[in-house]
Design an enzyme around this catalytic site. Structure first.
Site, PDB file in Angstrom:
ATOM      1  N   LEU A  23      40.829  43.126  43.980  1.00  0.00           N
ATOM      2  CA  LEU A  23      40.176  41.962  43.404  1.00  0.00           C
ATOM      3  C   LEU A  23      41.276  40.931  43.226  1.00  0.00           C
ATOM      4  CD1 LEU A  23      37.996  43.598  40.585  1.00  0.00           C
ATOM      5  CD2 LEU A  23      37.129  42.473  42.653  1.00  0.00           C
ATOM      6  N   ASP A  24      41.003  39.672  43.595  1.00  0.00           N
ATOM      7  CA  ASP A  24      42.054  38.673  43.424  1.00  0.00           C
ATOM      8  C   ASP A  24      42.307  38.438  41.937  1.00  0.00           C
ATOM      9  OD1 ASP A  24      40.420  36.448  42.403  1.00  0.00           O
ATOM     10  OD2 ASP A  24      39.577  36.365  44.417  1.00  0.00           O
ATOM     11  N   ASN A  25      43.380  37.764  41.618  1.00  0.00           N
ATOM     12  CA  ASN A  25      43.782  37.649  40.216  1.00  0.00           C
ATOM     13  C   ASN A  25      42.786  36.874  39.365  1.00  0.00           C
ATOM     14  OD1 ASN A  25      44.606  35.283  41.609  1.00  0.00           O
ATOM     15  ND2 ASN A  25      46.064  34.786  39.994  1.00  0.00           N
TER      16      ASN A  25
END
Length: 201
Positions: free
Chosen positions: A46-48
């Site tokens: 999951l991206d930040n």
């Protein structure tokens, strides 16, 4: 070798890895209040700026089984978008929209399911989240594919900016009542059963 299996609620503003060239500038999985065994890695990412369900394990074969096999696996996301989503816009999302992928290439992203939902009771506010009084819509989007930033690109294609993105389930593995930063360890049988994975490794 006995492998170990974990699910976490990855908080907003944390990258899905233990090591980064920007160490000290970004929050890492190792900053969670849990002692993971050596060799633990995230399955998928999951991206930040995204939150929610993230799988971790010491078993290197899980990524191949879950994301690289012939059998598609459902992933469901709770998404807050800017503005009110109209019925015709919802129908566009449901039937598929074109999104950019690599270079000049486009891809028709057809979700398994999209619906408008209420904000779940008990969902904690995210740091710097836009106030609820601002016009917005919550969507529940289920995919069986995972192009780069696919959910954000899909809602962007119908002129709604993604304001918050939370992965709430992968197959029958659900975030449930977990809170940001929480870690739970599962036994191998439960982990495989909930993800609908074959156990003949």
């Amino acid at each position: 070798m006995t492998h170990r299996y974990f699910i976490i609620y990855k908080p907003y503003d944390m990258v899905s890895q233990f090591i980064s060239s920007d160490a000290g500038k970004v929050k890492l999985l190792g900053d969670l209040d849990f002692q993971f065994p050596e060799g633990t890695h995230a399955i998928g990412r999951l991206d930040n700026h995204s939150e929610g369900l993230l799988l971790l394990t010491t078993n290197k074969k899980i990524t191949r089984l879950l994301f690289q096999g012939e059998q598609p696996h459902q992933r469901t996301y709770l998404v807050r978008v800017k503005g009110h989503v109209l019925p015709q816009t919802l129908q566009r999302l449901q039937t598929g929209v074109r999104i950019p992928i690599t270079g000049q290439l486009e891809y028709v992203a057809v979700p398994h399911k999209v619906s408008i939902v209420d904000r779940p009771a008990g969902l904690l506010p995210r740091p710097s989240e836009t106030p609820d009084r601002a016009p917005h819509t919550w969507l529940l989007i289920t995919l069986t594919e995972g192009k780069y930033h696919q959910v954000r690109k899909m809602v962007g294609a119908v002129k709604h900016r993604c304001q918050r993105l939370i992965r709430v389930s992968i197959e029958n593995m659900e975030l449930g009542d977990m809170q940001p930063g929480e870690v739970r360890e599962l036994d191998e049988a439960t982990f495989f059963e909930r993800l609908k994975l074959a156990t003949d490794l």
